[in-house]
Motif scaffolding. Structure first.
Motif, PDB file in Angstrom:
ATOM      1  N   THR A  19      36.010 -82.179  22.492  1.00 36.88           N
ATOM      2  CA  THR A  19      37.281 -82.395  23.245  1.00 36.88           C
ATOM      3  C   THR A  19      37.163 -82.127  24.670  1.00 36.88           C
ATOM      4  OG1 THR A  19      38.329 -81.928  21.330  1.00 36.88           O
ATOM      5  CG2 THR A  19      39.526 -81.498  23.443  1.00 36.88           C
ATOM      6  N   ALA A  20      36.228 -81.377  25.127  1.00 40.27           N
ATOM      7  CA  ALA A  20      35.785 -80.697  26.502  1.00 40.27           C
ATOM      8  C   ALA A  20      35.316 -82.108  27.199  1.00 40.27           C
ATOM      9  CB  ALA A  20      34.917 -79.562  26.640  1.00 40.27           C
ATOM     10  N   LYS A  21      34.531 -82.804  26.659  1.00 46.36           N
ATOM     11  CA  LYS A  21      33.952 -83.839  27.308  1.00 46.36           C
ATOM     12  C   LYS A  21      34.799 -85.106  27.341  1.00 46.36           C
ATOM     13  CE  LYS A  21      30.215 -86.043  28.389  1.00 46.36           C
ATOM     14  NZ  LYS A  21      29.414 -85.682  29.743  1.00 46.36           N
ATOM     15  N   HIS A  22      35.885 -85.168  26.653  1.00 44.60           N
ATOM     16  CA  HIS A  22      36.909 -86.099  27.090  1.00 44.60           C
ATOM     17  C   HIS A  22      37.779 -85.620  28.155  1.00 44.60           C
ATOM     18  CE1 HIS A  22      36.697 -88.751  23.566  1.00 44.60           C
ATOM     19  NE2 HIS A  22      36.958 -87.875  22.776  1.00 44.60           N
ATOM     20  N   LEU A  23      38.134 -84.568  28.125  1.00 43.69           N
ATOM     21  CA  LEU A  23      38.932 -83.933  29.395  1.00 43.69           C
ATOM     22  C   LEU A  23      38.236 -83.936  30.756  1.00 43.69           C
ATOM     23  CD1 LEU A  23      40.578 -80.861  27.946  1.00 43.69           C
ATOM     24  CD2 LEU A  23      41.550 -83.149  28.033  1.00 43.69           C
ATOM     25  N   GLU A  24      36.894 -83.777  30.750  1.00 46.09           N
ATOM     26  CA  GLU A  24      36.013 -84.076  31.786  1.00 46.09           C
ATOM     27  C   GLU A  24      36.221 -85.609  32.326  1.00 46.09           C
ATOM     28  OE1 GLU A  24      32.503 -80.940  31.540  1.00 46.09           O
ATOM     29  OE2 GLU A  24      32.391 -82.444  30.113  1.00 46.09           O
ATOM     30  N   THR A  25      36.003 -86.535  31.228  1.00 44.44           N
ATOM     31  CA  THR A  25      35.895 -88.008  31.587  1.00 44.44           C
ATOM     32  C   THR A  25      37.267 -88.247  31.972  1.00 44.44           C
ATOM     33  OG1 THR A  25      34.113 -88.373  29.929  1.00 44.44           O
ATOM     34  CG2 THR A  25      35.526 -90.176  30.546  1.00 44.44           C
ATOM     35  N   TRP A  26      38.279 -87.803  31.243  1.00 38.15           N
ATOM     36  CA  TRP A  26      39.661 -88.584  31.677  1.00 38.15           C
ATOM     37  C   TRP A  26      40.060 -87.891  33.222  1.00 38.15           C
ATOM     38  CZ3 TRP A  26      41.696 -87.031  26.135  1.00 38.15           C
ATOM     39  CH2 TRP A  26      41.318 -87.779  25.259  1.00 38.15           C
ATOM     40  N   PHE A  27      39.830 -86.525  33.356  1.00 40.72           N
ATOM     41  CA  PHE A  27      40.588 -85.939  34.458  1.00 40.72           C
ATOM     42  C   PHE A  27      39.723 -85.285  35.434  1.00 40.72           C
ATOM     43  CE2 PHE A  27      43.375 -85.073  30.675  1.00 40.72           C
ATOM     44  CZ  PHE A  27      44.202 -86.149  30.847  1.00 40.72           C
ATOM     45  N   GLY A  28      38.262 -85.322  35.188  1.00 38.21           N
ATOM     46  CA  GLY A  28      37.333 -84.924  36.250  1.00 38.21           C
ATOM     47  C   GLY A  28      37.254 -83.393  36.329  1.00 38.21           C
ATOM     48  N   TRP A  29      37.902 -82.830  35.223  1.00 37.00           N
ATOM     49  CA  TRP A  29      37.508 -81.387  34.961  1.00 37.00           C
ATOM     50  C   TRP A  29      36.276 -80.913  34.582  1.00 37.00           C
ATOM     51  CZ3 TRP A  29      42.529 -80.674  31.501  1.00 37.00           C
ATOM     52  CH2 TRP A  29      43.880 -80.903  32.681  1.00 37.00           C
ATOM     53  N   LYS A  30      35.984 -79.823  34.761  1.00 42.11           N
ATOM     54  CA  LYS A  30      34.740 -79.183  34.360  1.00 42.11           C
ATOM     55  C   LYS A  30      34.742 -78.123  33.361  1.00 42.11           C
ATOM     56  CE  LYS A  30      32.803 -81.598  37.370  1.00 42.11           C
ATOM     57  NZ  LYS A  30      32.264 -83.070  36.741  1.00 42.11           N
ATOM     58  N   VAL A  31      33.764 -77.720  32.568  1.00 37.72           N
ATOM     59  CA  VAL A  31      33.574 -76.424  31.548  1.00 37.72           C
ATOM     60  C   VAL A  31      33.470 -75.322  32.683  1.00 37.72           C
ATOM     61  CG1 VAL A  31      32.453 -75.405  29.927  1.00 37.72           C
ATOM     62  CG2 VAL A  31      32.994 -77.987  29.695  1.00 37.72           C
ATOM     63  N   ARG A  32      34.664 -74.491  32.577  1.00 36.21           N
ATOM     64  CA  ARG A  32      34.371 -73.498  33.420  1.00 36.21           C
ATOM     65  C   ARG A  32      33.789 -72.229  32.618  1.00 36.21           C
ATOM     66  NH1 ARG A  32      40.222 -71.903  36.060  1.00 36.21           N
ATOM     67  NH2 ARG A  32      39.467 -69.980  35.258  1.00 36.21           N
ATOM     68  N   TRP A  33      33.820 -72.165  31.428  1.00 38.23           N
ATOM     69  CA  TRP A  33      33.170 -71.099  30.535  1.00 38.23           C
ATOM     70  C   TRP A  33      33.176 -71.642  28.958  1.00 38.23           C
ATOM     71  CZ3 TRP A  33      35.155 -68.552  26.141  1.00 38.23           C
ATOM     72  CH2 TRP A  33      34.232 -67.488  25.749  1.00 38.23           C
ATOM     73  N   LYS A  34      32.113 -71.375  28.202  1.00 42.57           N
ATOM     74  CA  LYS A  34      32.073 -71.471  26.897  1.00 42.57           C
ATOM     75  C   LYS A  34      31.301 -70.506  26.278  1.00 42.57           C
ATOM     76  CE  LYS A  34      28.095 -74.473  27.039  1.00 42.57           C
ATOM     77  NZ  LYS A  34      27.387 -75.756  26.996  1.00 42.57           N
ATOM     78  N   GLY A  35      31.940 -70.145  24.874  1.00 43.09           N
ATOM     79  CA  GLY A  35      30.980 -69.145  24.339  1.00 43.09           C
ATOM     80  C   GLY A  35      31.860 -68.684  22.957  1.00 43.09           C
ATOM     81  N   PRO A  36      31.281 -67.375  22.381  1.00 50.97           N
ATOM     82  CA  PRO A  36      31.795 -67.113  21.323  1.00 50.97           C
ATOM     83  C   PRO A  36      33.223 -66.357  21.487  1.00 50.97           C
ATOM     84  CG  PRO A  36      30.145 -65.596  21.862  1.00 50.97           C
ATOM     85  CD  PRO A  36      30.276 -66.728  22.974  1.00 50.97           C
ATOM     86  N   SER A  37      34.117 -66.495  20.377  1.00 51.81           N
ATOM     87  CA  SER A  37      35.488 -66.068  20.460  1.00 51.81           C
ATOM     88  C   SER A  37      35.819 -65.368  19.332  1.00 51.81           C
ATOM     89  CB  SER A  37      36.321 -67.008  21.055  1.00 51.81           C
ATOM     90  OG  SER A  37      36.291 -68.251  20.153  1.00 51.81           O
ATOM     91  N   LYS A  38      37.080 -65.040  19.110  1.00 50.95           N
ATOM     92  CA  LYS A  38      37.598 -64.317  17.863  1.00 50.95           C
ATOM     93  C   LYS A  38      37.110 -65.112  16.599  1.00 50.95           C
ATOM     94  CE  LYS A  38      42.010 -64.872  16.799  1.00 50.95           C
ATOM     95  NZ  LYS A  38      43.010 -64.274  16.536  1.00 50.95           N
ATOM     96  N   ASP A  39      37.264 -64.335  15.456  1.00 55.24           N
ATOM     97  CA  ASP A  39      36.863 -64.690  14.102  1.00 55.24           C
ATOM     98  C   ASP A  39      35.668 -65.660  14.011  1.00 55.24           C
ATOM     99  OD1 ASP A  39      39.162 -63.290  13.063  1.00 55.24           O
ATOM    100  OD2 ASP A  39      40.432 -65.172  13.651  1.00 55.24           O
ATOM    101  N   ASN A  40      34.659 -65.290  14.842  1.00 55.82           N
ATOM    102  CA  ASN A  40      33.338 -66.016  14.757  1.00 55.82           C
ATOM    103  C   ASN A  40      33.439 -67.345  15.334  1.00 55.82           C
ATOM    104  OD1 ASN A  40      31.879 -63.934  13.728  1.00 55.82           O
ATOM    105  ND2 ASN A  40      32.648 -64.340  11.695  1.00 55.82           N
ATOM    106  N   GLY A  41      34.520 -67.722  16.032  1.00 58.40           N
ATOM    107  CA  GLY A  41      34.681 -68.718  16.643  1.00 58.40           C
ATOM    108  C   GLY A  41      34.020 -69.415  17.980  1.00 58.40           C
ATOM    109  N   THR A  42      34.282 -70.437  18.603  1.00 54.26           N
ATOM    110  CA  THR A  42      33.935 -70.954  19.723  1.00 54.26           C
ATOM    111  C   THR A  42      35.072 -71.284  20.569  1.00 54.26           C
ATOM    112  OG1 THR A  42      31.757 -71.667  18.719  1.00 54.26           O
ATOM    113  CG2 THR A  42      32.274 -72.511  20.911  1.00 54.26           C
ATOM    114  N   THR A  43      34.824 -70.997  21.704  1.00 57.91           N
ATOM    115  CA  THR A  43      35.936 -71.456  22.880  1.00 57.91           C
ATOM    116  C   THR A  43      35.361 -72.118  24.069  1.00 57.91           C
ATOM    117  OG1 THR A  43      37.524 -69.722  22.174  1.00 57.91           O
ATOM    118  CG2 THR A  43      37.739 -70.868  24.290  1.00 57.91           C
ATOM    119  N   TYR A  44      35.837 -73.343  24.593  1.00 54.82           N
ATOM    120  CA  TYR A  44      35.838 -73.881  25.847  1.00 54.82           C
ATOM    121  C   TYR A  44      36.760 -73.704  26.749  1.00 54.82           C
ATOM    122  CZ  TYR A  44      31.334 -76.335  24.321  1.00 54.82           C
ATOM    123  OH  TYR A  44      30.033 -76.536  23.980  1.00 54.82           O
ATOM    124  N   HIS A  45      36.523 -73.398  27.941  1.00 51.25           N
ATOM    125  CA  HIS A  45      37.546 -73.427  29.089  1.00 51.25           C
ATOM    126  C   HIS A  45      37.356 -74.664  29.874  1.00 51.25           C
ATOM    127  CE1 HIS A  45      38.669 -68.711  28.710  1.00 51.25           C
ATOM    128  NE2 HIS A  45      38.602 -69.585  27.555  1.00 51.25           N
TER     129      HIS A  45
END
Length: 128
Positions: A19-45
């Protein structure tokens, strides 16, 4: 007087990296941060210097069982302003998504589409 602005929204998605890759392609945005998050999950900003979309998964998110327009408090769609509506639609179509509900009325032109997580996006341009 203080100015308020929206910093981020947070969605549960199946694959934050994809999903992050789509947002980068469509809107020219960048991943500001990514890493582990609650409940052993993963989050990308993903976004720009002042705002972003947080994409979260805990590995097996529950599927959407109700229409957001029928659920009080649910998000109905996310609107993104772009400079070139036609170019942005071409990118979204090239990724295999179908657009709908095209509107050309004041103010601006727009269309909608659902991503592969079921999130509805409104893409709008106020450019002449």
């Amino acid at each position: 007087m203080p100015t308020a602005y929206l910093e981020h929204v947070n969605f549960t998605v199946e694959d934050p990296a994809a999903t992050a890759k789509h947002l980068e392609t469509w809107f020219g945005w960048k991943v500001r941060w990514k890493g582990p998050s609650k409940d052993n999950g993963t989050t990308y900003h993903v976004g720009n210097a002042t705002s972003y979309i947080a994409l979260y998964t805990k590995g097996d998110p529950a599927g959407q069982t109700q229409d957001s327009y029928d659920t009080r408090g649910a998000m109905n769609h996310l609107a993104i302003v772009v400079d070139d509506l036609d170019q942005t639609e071409e990118k979204i179509l090239a990724d295999g998504f179908k657009t709908h509900n095209h509107g050309d009325y004041e103010p601006g032109r727009r269309f909608y589409f659902h991503d592969d997580n079921g999130v509805e996006f409104e893409i709008v341009s106020y450019a002449d």
